[in-house]
Design an enzyme around this catalytic site. Structure first.
Site, PDB file in Angstrom:
ATOM      1  N   SER A 176      -9.878  11.451 -32.103  1.00 53.96           N
ATOM      2  CA  SER A 176      -9.922  11.727 -33.561  1.00 53.96           C
ATOM      3  C   SER A 176      -8.220  11.895 -33.914  1.00 53.96           C
ATOM      4  CB  SER A 176     -10.474  12.909 -33.938  1.00 53.96           C
ATOM      5  OG  SER A 176     -11.901  12.917 -33.812  1.00 53.96           O
TER       6      SER A 176
ATOM      7  N   LYS B 136      -7.744   9.625 -37.133  1.00 48.28           N
ATOM      8  CA  LYS B 136      -7.751  10.015 -38.396  1.00 48.28           C
ATOM      9  C   LYS B 136      -6.546  10.688 -39.253  1.00 48.28           C
ATOM     10  CE  LYS B 136     -12.679  11.694 -38.099  1.00 48.28           C
ATOM     11  NZ  LYS B 136     -12.905  11.892 -36.447  1.00 48.28           N
TER      12      LYS B 136
ATOM     13  N   SER C  68     -13.012  17.290 -38.736  1.00 45.21           N
ATOM     14  CA  SER C  68     -12.802  16.045 -38.445  1.00 45.21           C
ATOM     15  C   SER C  68     -14.295  15.242 -38.482  1.00 45.21           C
ATOM     16  CB  SER C  68     -12.648  16.192 -36.973  1.00 45.21           C
ATOM     17  OG  SER C  68     -12.078  14.760 -36.277  1.00 45.21           O
TER      18      SER C  68
END
Length: 291
Positions: A55, A58, A115
């Protein structure tokens, strides 16, 4: 050979077939800490080895969203529609349902705090038309910023064998977010947010235990291990740190806390505090980093 090493080796072989070049990818633990103002490398270990970002991906999705805001291609109150594709992304998501809408601000805050995978896809589809097209833009921007070891394949960080990065590249992205979008960067200090009557708390526990830390981003998949990018300010020195490939979230957080202790200690050569307008992210120089 570890399971993760095998996976990354397979990624490198797959990429070699597509590009005609071969780069050996090494899985495992990596770390990197850089002075955000001077660019001095304060700690480095396996910093250029390829790993999966999870993640942390992102961060680039948010970088491009902030860029679109500044260029007038997005507005904070703009409505984004959750496609069936966005709604299908597990496990973390706002889960408003396919066909329903969220504002860009709700999407950004949910990415920072939770997230949220569906929000990342909604932004990607709004700006790029599809995840695949947006991922090409993400990779191009990464290379423009100097992230030479990074390839993005989706906006969320969900597993893809060809989506790779390095600890140094993730630090470069962290510094770039701070430098290029200083107002938006303040969002990374959010510990929670309210979404349609629900109070939602983030899961970046380092923010609760270490004074002066900005959350920036955590990440985890089976292949990547536990990752984190953070920044911290103490006694006039601001650093950006990266830890990748740890076996548990607590080990990752302990490793980062130790790196911050060593690089932000009172014995460090502190630099002037960063203020709006200060040039951040000078060229990184490997000046006797610790291992």
């Amino acid at each position: 050979m570890t399971k993760t090493t095998s996976r990354l080796l397979a990624t490198a072989l797959s990429s070699a077939l597509l590009t005609g070049a071969f780069t050996l990818a090494q899985a495992g633990q990596a770390s990197f800490v850089v002075d955000a103002q001077s660019g001095q490398v304060l700690e480095a270990s396996n910093q250029d080895e390829l790993n999966y970002p999870a993640s942390l991906t992102k961060m680039m999705t948010l970088y491009l969203a902030f860029e679109a805001l500044h260029e007038g291609r997005l507005k904070w109150d703009q409505k984004l529609t959750m496609s069936e594709n966005a709604e299908s992304k597990e496990p973390f998501k706002l889960a408003v349902g396919a066909g329903r809408q969220v504002t860009l601000r709700e999407a950004v805050e949910s990415i920072v705090v939770l997230s949220a995978n569906d929000s990342a896809v909604a932004i990607a589809e709004q700006l790029g038309g599809s995840e695949q097209a947006f991922a090409t833009v993400m990779t191009d921007k990464a290379h423009q910023l100097g992230m030479s070891n990074t390839v993005f394949k989706n906006p969320s960080g969900l597993p893809d064998p060809e989506q790779v990065t390095s600890a140094r590249d993730m630090a470069t992205l962290g510094v770039s977010l701070m430098r290029d979008f200083p107002e938006e960067f303040k969002l990374f200090s959010m510990r929670g947010f309210q979404f349609r009557g629900m109070k939602l708390r983030g899961h970046n526990n380092l923010m609760y235990r270490y004074e002066g830390v900005d959350g920036i981003k955590t990440g985890y998949t089976d292949a990547s291990g536990y990752n984190v990018v953070t920044s911290a300010l103490k006694d006039g020195r601001r650093v950006v740190g990266v830890v990748m490939g740890e076996k548990t979230a607590s080990l990752r957080d302990d490793k980062m806390a130790g790196l911050l202790d060593s690089t932000l200690s009172s014995s460090s050569n502190a630099t002037a505090s960063t203020t709006p307008g200060t040039q951040l992210g000078a060229t990184m120089t490997d000046t006797q980093p610790t291992k």
